[in-house]
Design a protein around this motif. Structure first.
Motif, PDB file in Angstrom:
ATOM      1  N   VAL A 177      12.140   7.559  -2.181  1.00 27.84           N
ATOM      2  CA  VAL A 177      12.019   8.584  -1.147  1.00 27.84           C
ATOM      3  C   VAL A 177      11.818   7.997   0.242  1.00 27.84           C
ATOM      4  CG1 VAL A 177      11.227  10.399  -2.702  1.00 27.84           C
ATOM      5  CG2 VAL A 177       9.564   8.877  -1.618  1.00 27.84           C
ATOM      6  N   ALA A 178      11.392   6.726   0.306  1.00 29.27           N
ATOM      7  CA  ALA A 178      11.184   6.107   1.619  1.00 29.27           C
ATOM      8  C   ALA A 178      11.234   4.598   1.489  1.00 29.27           C
ATOM      9  CB  ALA A 178       9.841   6.527   2.201  1.00 29.27           C
ATOM     10  N   ARG A 179      11.562   3.984   2.601  1.00 33.26           N
ATOM     11  CA  ARG A 179      11.517   2.529   2.729  1.00 33.26           C
ATOM     12  C   ARG A 179      10.695   2.251   3.979  1.00 33.26           C
ATOM     13  NH1 ARG A 179      16.228   0.386  -0.247  1.00 33.26           N
ATOM     14  NH2 ARG A 179      17.304   2.198  -1.027  1.00 33.26           N
ATOM     15  N   LEU A 180       9.552   1.607   3.797  1.00 31.28           N
ATOM     16  CA  LEU A 180       8.662   1.312   4.909  1.00 31.28           C
ATOM     17  C   LEU A 180       8.909  -0.107   5.398  1.00 31.28           C
ATOM     18  CD1 LEU A 180       5.335   2.756   3.453  1.00 31.28           C
ATOM     19  CD2 LEU A 180       6.950   3.870   4.973  1.00 31.28           C
ATOM     20  N   TYR A 221       2.336   5.764   3.860  1.00 33.07           N
ATOM     21  CA  TYR A 221       3.365   6.794   3.674  1.00 33.07           C
ATOM     22  C   TYR A 221       2.770   8.186   3.443  1.00 33.07           C
ATOM     23  CZ  TYR A 221       7.425   9.313   2.021  1.00 33.07           C
ATOM     24  OH  TYR A 221       8.421  10.241   1.875  1.00 33.07           O
ATOM     25  N   TYR A 222       1.726   8.279   2.639  1.00 34.19           N
ATOM     26  CA  TYR A 222       1.238   9.587   2.220  1.00 34.19           C
ATOM     27  C   TYR A 222       0.091  10.155   3.048  1.00 34.19           C
ATOM     28  CZ  TYR A 222       4.155   9.388  -1.920  1.00 34.19           C
ATOM     29  OH  TYR A 222       5.229   9.339  -2.761  1.00 34.19           O
ATOM     30  N   GLU A 258      10.565  -4.970   3.617  1.00 38.64           N
ATOM     31  CA  GLU A 258      10.477  -3.535   3.358  1.00 38.64           C
ATOM     32  C   GLU A 258       9.742  -3.302   2.046  1.00 38.64           C
ATOM     33  OE1 GLU A 258      14.311  -1.649   3.217  1.00 38.64           O
ATOM     34  OE2 GLU A 258      14.432  -1.491   5.390  1.00 38.64           O
TER      35      GLU A 258
END
Length: 144
Positions: free
Chosen positions: A44-47, A87-88, A15
């Protein structure tokens, strides 16, 4: 004496964590234990870096006017070096990949007759792969 509030976060193996500082991108976190200055910073997120599979079912017409349903399985993963883009740059990568697959299948299969479409599974797969690999790489993803 410091008045910083600290919060420990753990990012799992395979991750990448995305950290924002007051809503602005700050950094990417590798797997392991990290300290963030909460409430100013947050993960804010875990990819996931694992390979994911997207099954796409596309209905299209062949050259001899027969409607067929073509099932395509696309395997993709987030590239570590391009996690920011993953993500962005896309809100929903699965829907974007699905749209590209629809476009490729609907432009490839109508050129074939029904028998040829069944026999040329590898040709359709190669067309999908060739079209997707370069486009999706710009968004931090890799097609397998």
């Amino acid at each position: 004496m410091s008045s910083d509030c600290c919060c420990f976060v753990c990012v799992r193996t395979q991750e990448v964590g995305v950290v924002e500082d007051l809503g602005q991108f700050k950094k990417l976190l590798d797997p392991g234990l990290h300290c963030v200055n909460w409430p100013l910073q947050s993960v804010v997120a875990r990819l996931s870096l694992r390979i994911q599979q997207l099954d796409v079912l596309c209905e299209t017409k062949t050259k001899d006017n027969v409607f067929v349903q073509v099932a395509v399985a696309v395997q993709f993963r987030v590239l570590v070096d391009s996690a920011y883009d993953a993500y962005y740059r896309l809100t929903d990568p699965r829907n974007q990949i699905q749209s590209y697959v629809f476009d490729v299948v609907r432009s490839t299969v109508p050129k074939m007759e029904l028998d040829e479409a069944f026999a040329s599974k590898a040709e359709v797969a190669a067309a999908v792969f060739d079209q997707l690999k370069d486009v999706i790489k710009d968004y931090g993803l890799e097609i397998k």
